[in-house]
Scaffold this motif. Sequence first.
Motif, PDB file in Angstrom:
ATOM      1  N   SER A  91      17.313  74.038  53.673  1.00  0.00           N
ATOM      2  CA  SER A  91      16.945  72.713  54.211  1.00  0.00           C
ATOM      3  C   SER A  91      17.908  71.924  54.452  1.00  0.00           C
ATOM      4  O   SER A  91      19.230  71.815  53.958  1.00  0.00           O
ATOM      5  CB  SER A  91      15.899  72.173  53.537  1.00  0.00           C
ATOM      6  OG  SER A  91      14.765  73.007  52.890  1.00  0.00           O
ATOM      7  N   PHE A  92      17.919  70.954  55.552  1.00  0.00           N
ATOM      8  CA  PHE A  92      18.815  69.885  55.676  1.00  0.00           C
ATOM      9  C   PHE A  92      18.303  68.699  56.384  1.00  0.00           C
ATOM     10  O   PHE A  92      17.227  68.764  56.931  1.00  0.00           O
ATOM     11  CB  PHE A  92      20.126  70.473  56.922  1.00  0.00           C
ATOM     12  CG  PHE A  92      19.384  71.045  58.063  1.00  0.00           C
ATOM     13  CD1 PHE A  92      19.366  70.197  59.201  1.00  0.00           C
ATOM     14  CD2 PHE A  92      19.271  72.603  58.165  1.00  0.00           C
ATOM     15  CE1 PHE A  92      18.881  70.780  60.365  1.00  0.00           C
ATOM     16  CE2 PHE A  92      18.489  72.734  59.239  1.00  0.00           C
ATOM     17  CZ  PHE A  92      18.593  71.936  60.479  1.00  0.00           C
ATOM     18  N   THR A  93      19.145  67.507  56.335  1.00  0.00           N
ATOM     19  CA  THR A  93      18.734  66.345  56.971  1.00  0.00           C
ATOM     20  C   THR A  93      19.399  66.155  58.162  1.00  0.00           C
ATOM     21  O   THR A  93      20.662  66.223  58.051  1.00  0.00           O
ATOM     22  CB  THR A  93      18.806  65.079  55.961  1.00  0.00           C
ATOM     23  OG1 THR A  93      18.281  65.348  54.765  1.00  0.00           O
ATOM     24  CG2 THR A  93      18.542  63.706  56.459  1.00  0.00           C
ATOM     25  N   ARG A  94      18.959  65.802  59.323  1.00  0.00           N
ATOM     26  CA  ARG A  94      19.250  65.644  60.533  1.00  0.00           C
ATOM     27  C   ARG A  94      19.754  64.250  60.788  1.00  0.00           C
ATOM     28  O   ARG A  94      18.570  63.205  60.485  1.00  0.00           O
ATOM     29  CB  ARG A  94      18.428  66.280  61.848  1.00  0.00           C
ATOM     30  CG  ARG A  94      19.218  65.894  63.137  1.00  0.00           C
ATOM     31  CD  ARG A  94      18.198  66.796  64.279  1.00  0.00           C
ATOM     32  NE  ARG A  94      17.080  65.765  64.206  1.00  0.00           N
ATOM     33  CZ  ARG A  94      15.809  66.393  64.267  1.00  0.00           C
ATOM     34  NH1 ARG A  94      15.604  67.586  64.391  1.00  0.00           N
ATOM     35  NH2 ARG A  94      14.642  65.591  64.582  1.00  0.00           N
ATOM     36  N   VAL A  95      20.825  63.629  61.037  1.00  0.00           N
ATOM     37  CA  VAL A  95      20.973  62.317  61.245  1.00  0.00           C
ATOM     38  C   VAL A  95      21.368  62.114  62.801  1.00  0.00           C
ATOM     39  O   VAL A  95      22.287  62.427  63.346  1.00  0.00           O
ATOM     40  CB  VAL A  95      22.040  61.762  60.444  1.00  0.00           C
ATOM     41  CG1 VAL A  95      22.391  60.251  60.578  1.00  0.00           C
ATOM     42  CG2 VAL A  95      21.900  61.922  58.838  1.00  0.00           C
ATOM     43  N   GLY A  96      20.552  61.312  63.472  1.00  0.00           N
ATOM     44  CA  GLY A  96      20.744  60.939  65.024  1.00  0.00           C
ATOM     45  C   GLY A  96      21.677  59.689  65.118  1.00  0.00           C
ATOM     46  O   GLY A  96      22.336  59.236  64.123  1.00  0.00           O
ATOM     47  N   PRO A  97      22.191  59.561  66.305  1.00  0.00           N
ATOM     48  CA  PRO A  97      23.013  58.582  66.679  1.00  0.00           C
ATOM     49  C   PRO A  97      22.788  57.174  66.205  1.00  0.00           C
ATOM     50  O   PRO A  97      23.443  56.365  65.972  1.00  0.00           O
ATOM     51  CB  PRO A  97      23.017  58.510  68.500  1.00  0.00           C
ATOM     52  CG  PRO A  97      22.572  59.861  68.674  1.00  0.00           C
ATOM     53  CD  PRO A  97      21.637  60.329  67.491  1.00  0.00           C
ATOM     54  N   SER A  98      21.481  56.901  66.132  1.00  0.00           N
ATOM     55  CA  SER A  98      21.095  55.529  65.392  1.00  0.00           C
ATOM     56  C   SER A  98      20.960  55.459  64.077  1.00  0.00           C
ATOM     57  O   SER A  98      20.920  54.379  63.483  1.00  0.00           O
ATOM     58  CB  SER A  98      19.830  55.423  66.103  1.00  0.00           C
ATOM     59  OG  SER A  98      18.547  56.263  65.417  1.00  0.00           O
ATOM     60  N   GLY A  99      21.346  56.593  63.459  1.00  0.00           N
ATOM     61  CA  GLY A  99      21.258  56.641  62.069  1.00  0.00           C
ATOM     62  C   GLY A  99      20.372  57.069  61.251  1.00  0.00           C
ATOM     63  O   GLY A  99      20.024  57.134  59.957  1.00  0.00           O
ATOM     64  N   ALA A 100      19.020  57.313  62.139  1.00  0.00           N
ATOM     65  CA  ALA A 100      17.759  57.446  61.572  1.00  0.00           C
ATOM     66  C   ALA A 100      17.726  59.290  61.027  1.00  0.00           C
ATOM     67  O   ALA A 100      18.389  59.943  61.605  1.00  0.00           O
ATOM     68  CB  ALA A 100      16.700  57.587  62.567  1.00  0.00           C
ATOM     69  N   ALA A 101      17.077  59.164  59.951  1.00  0.00           N
ATOM     70  CA  ALA A 101      17.274  60.721  59.512  1.00  0.00           C
ATOM     71  C   ALA A 101      15.803  61.386  59.357  1.00  0.00           C
ATOM     72  O   ALA A 101      14.913  60.675  59.083  1.00  0.00           O
ATOM     73  CB  ALA A 101      17.839  60.582  58.082  1.00  0.00           C
ATOM     74  N   SER A 102      15.976  62.659  59.475  1.00  0.00           N
ATOM     75  CA  SER A 102      14.767  63.394  59.332  1.00  0.00           C
ATOM     76  C   SER A 102      14.822  64.692  58.771  1.00  0.00           C
ATOM     77  O   SER A 102      16.123  65.389  59.033  1.00  0.00           O
ATOM     78  CB  SER A 102      13.950  63.583  60.773  1.00  0.00           C
ATOM     79  OG  SER A 102      14.760  64.382  61.571  1.00  0.00           O
TER      80      SER A 102
END
Length: 292
Positions: free
Chosen positions: A275-286
């Motif tokens: 499993s991993f955490t995806r961090v978007g350009p805005s810094g939001a993580a999912s």
Amino acid sequence: MSKATDGTLVAAVIQMRSGRDVAANIDAASTLIRQAAAEGATYIQTPEMTNLLERSREELFVKIRAEREDPSVAVFAALAAELQIVLHVGSLAIRTGEDKAANRGFLFGTDGATLARYDKIHMFDVDLPNGESWRESATYQPGEEAIVVPAAGTLIGLGICYDIRFPALFRAQAGAGARVLTAPAAFTRQTGEAHWHVLQRARAIENGAFVVSAAQGGRHEDGRETYGHSLVVAPWGEVIAEVDGDAPGYALAVLDPEKADDARRRIPAIANQRSFTRVGPSGAASRTEAAE
């Protein structure tokens, strides 16, 4: 004649050029199924839309029936029992309501019983560079369940056509133990020439599984063109059976499920998945969880 040894099965992919006449399509499929069974096939797969390829939505709904009334369901169940085979009807157009249908695959056992149903999850809603435009979601209700079923001495994961472009579906099935993955199809000629072989091989390699995909081929009565080249791909990625070109016919291959286990030992991608955490350009993580 192809022969299975202990622990193996003989698989056949049936290539068709289904048209607008349901009875004629049933007869064409039945003839090829009988020929493949006579050569020793014990698991036989037909392509997507075995019973009917009809681009006109209006004409489609004139011809299709609910599952309990569909003549092809009854014929193919009886044929599986007669020939003592596992018969995977890649898909049928099945009416599910006044103005909705399912693109539904069926797996029939050697006694004719329905072992599994699978409704295509991913709808082919695309506009292609050559001007072709498709909106499956206007007619078909997408499925919501990934299916893995014990049959023919192994575990089989069910998919249909456009599903092959969505690796997560097949990884989930492989994670559940499927050693044979399937994607019976009516691939367009344009997309097939570009991507058919590489997609089949990629799903086999990344999952350490056989991929078995019967296909429609040629120019159909409704004007569409499909790519053909029905395939069986081994877990290491090599094509071990193919119907060359787009003409109706069949191809056979001996499948040894132990080769899937061997491929997964050599490259344990499923076991190593995390499993991993995806961090978007805005810094939001999912959080993305590994397939079970």
